[in-house]
Write a protein that holds these residues in place. Structure first.
Motif, PDB file in Angstrom:
ATOM      1  N   THR A   1     -17.590  55.699 -68.582  1.00 29.38           N
ATOM      2  CA  THR A   1     -17.888  55.485 -67.094  1.00 29.38           C
ATOM      3  C   THR A   1     -18.671  54.484 -66.676  1.00 29.38           C
TER       4      THR A   1
ATOM      5  N   GLU B   1     -18.577  52.197 -64.011  1.00 25.88           N
ATOM      6  CA  GLU B   1     -19.012  51.975 -62.567  1.00 25.88           C
ATOM      7  C   GLU B   1     -20.105  53.004 -62.414  1.00 25.88           C
ATOM      8  N   GLU B   2     -19.927  54.181 -62.997  1.00 23.42           N
ATOM      9  CA  GLU B   2     -20.796  55.435 -62.591  1.00 23.42           C
ATOM     10  C   GLU B   2     -22.332  54.897 -63.240  1.00 23.42           C
TER      11      GLU B   2
ATOM     12  N   ALA C   1     -25.596  54.961 -61.212  1.00 26.96           N
ATOM     13  CA  ALA C   1     -27.047  55.743 -61.681  1.00 26.96           C
ATOM     14  C   ALA C   1     -28.199  54.881 -61.776  1.00 26.96           C
TER      15      ALA C   1
ATOM     16  N   ASP D   1     -23.056  59.907 -64.172  1.00 28.54           N
ATOM     17  CA  ASP D   1     -22.371  59.879 -62.598  1.00 28.54           C
ATOM     18  C   ASP D   1     -23.405  60.270 -61.475  1.00 28.54           C
TER      19      ASP D   1
END
Length: 170
Positions: free
Chosen positions: A14, A16-17, A21, A90
Motif C-alpha cells: 500500500t 500510496e496509502e 497516512a 489507509d
C-alpha cells in the motif's frame, strides 16, 4: 525524550496509502510527542522512499508475512510510547483527531482502550463496530440473507444498527 504516543502501521503493498497516512499525522497530533513504527510484512511492493523523509519513523522488515496481529505485536514490542495507536496504512487522520482522542483517554482513568469514529471520504460515518458473531448472527450478517432481509434481528444485533454511531459509546 520518550514519545507519548506510538503509532504502529502494518504495511503490505500500500505505497500510496502509507504516504497519505504519514502526511496526515502532523495535523492530527498537535503538541503530542510521537513515534511511528511501520512493520513491512514481507510486502512485494517496497516501502516508498518518501517514508524515510518523515520524522520519528522506525521500520521493521519481515522476511515472511506473519499476519496482521503478529506484525502489530512486533511493533508494540519496540514501542516506547505510553499509548499505542494501531492502524491500517489507509487511514487519514483528521485535524487534531489524535490530540482529541488522547485527551479523552487521559481525562478518564477508567478508559483502557478507545476507538475513534471513522468517516469515509464523503464524511459519512463508517461501520467500525459490531457485536459478537454468534452463529445465527453470522449466518445472516455475512450472507445474501442480510441483503434480502436487512432489518432481520440477527443482522441488526451483529451490525449494532440501533446504536447511534455519532455519539460516544461505552
Amino acid at each position: 525524550m520518550k514519545p507519548e504516543l506510538s503509532i504502529i502501521f502494518v504495511y503490505y503493498n500500500t505505497p500510496e496509502e502509507i504516504i497519505g497516512a504519514l502526511k496526515s499525522i502532523s495535523q492530527a497530533v498537535g503538541s503530542i510527542s510521537y513515534e511511528v513504527i511501520i512493520v513491512d510484512n514481507a510486502s512485494s511492493s517496497a516501502l516508498p522512499p518518501g517514508v524515510f523523509k518523515f520524522p520519528h519513523v522506525t521500520v521493521i522488515h519481515n522476511k515472511y508475512n506473519l499476519g496482521y496481529g503478529n506484525a502489530l505485536n512486533q511493533g508494540a514490542k519496540i514501542a516506547k510510547g505510553k499509548y499505542l495507536l494501531l492502524c491500517n496504512p489507509d487511514v487519514v487522520f483528521g485535524k487534531k483527531s489524535l490530540s482529541l482522542l488522547l485527551g479523552k483517554l487521559k481525562s478518564d482513568p477508567n478508559i483502557g482502550i478507545i476507538g475513534p469514529q471513522m468517516q469515509g471520504k464523503d464524511k459519512k460515518v463508517q461501520q467500525s463496530i459490531s457485536g459478537f458473531p454468534l452463529l445465527p448472527d453470522a449466518i445472516f450478517a455475512f450472507s445474501f440473507l442480510n441483503k434480502v432481509m436487512p432489518l432481520n434481528p440477527f443482522s441488526k444485533r451483529y451490525w449494532m444498527k440501533t446504536v447511534d454511531k455519532t455519539k460516544e459509546q461505552e
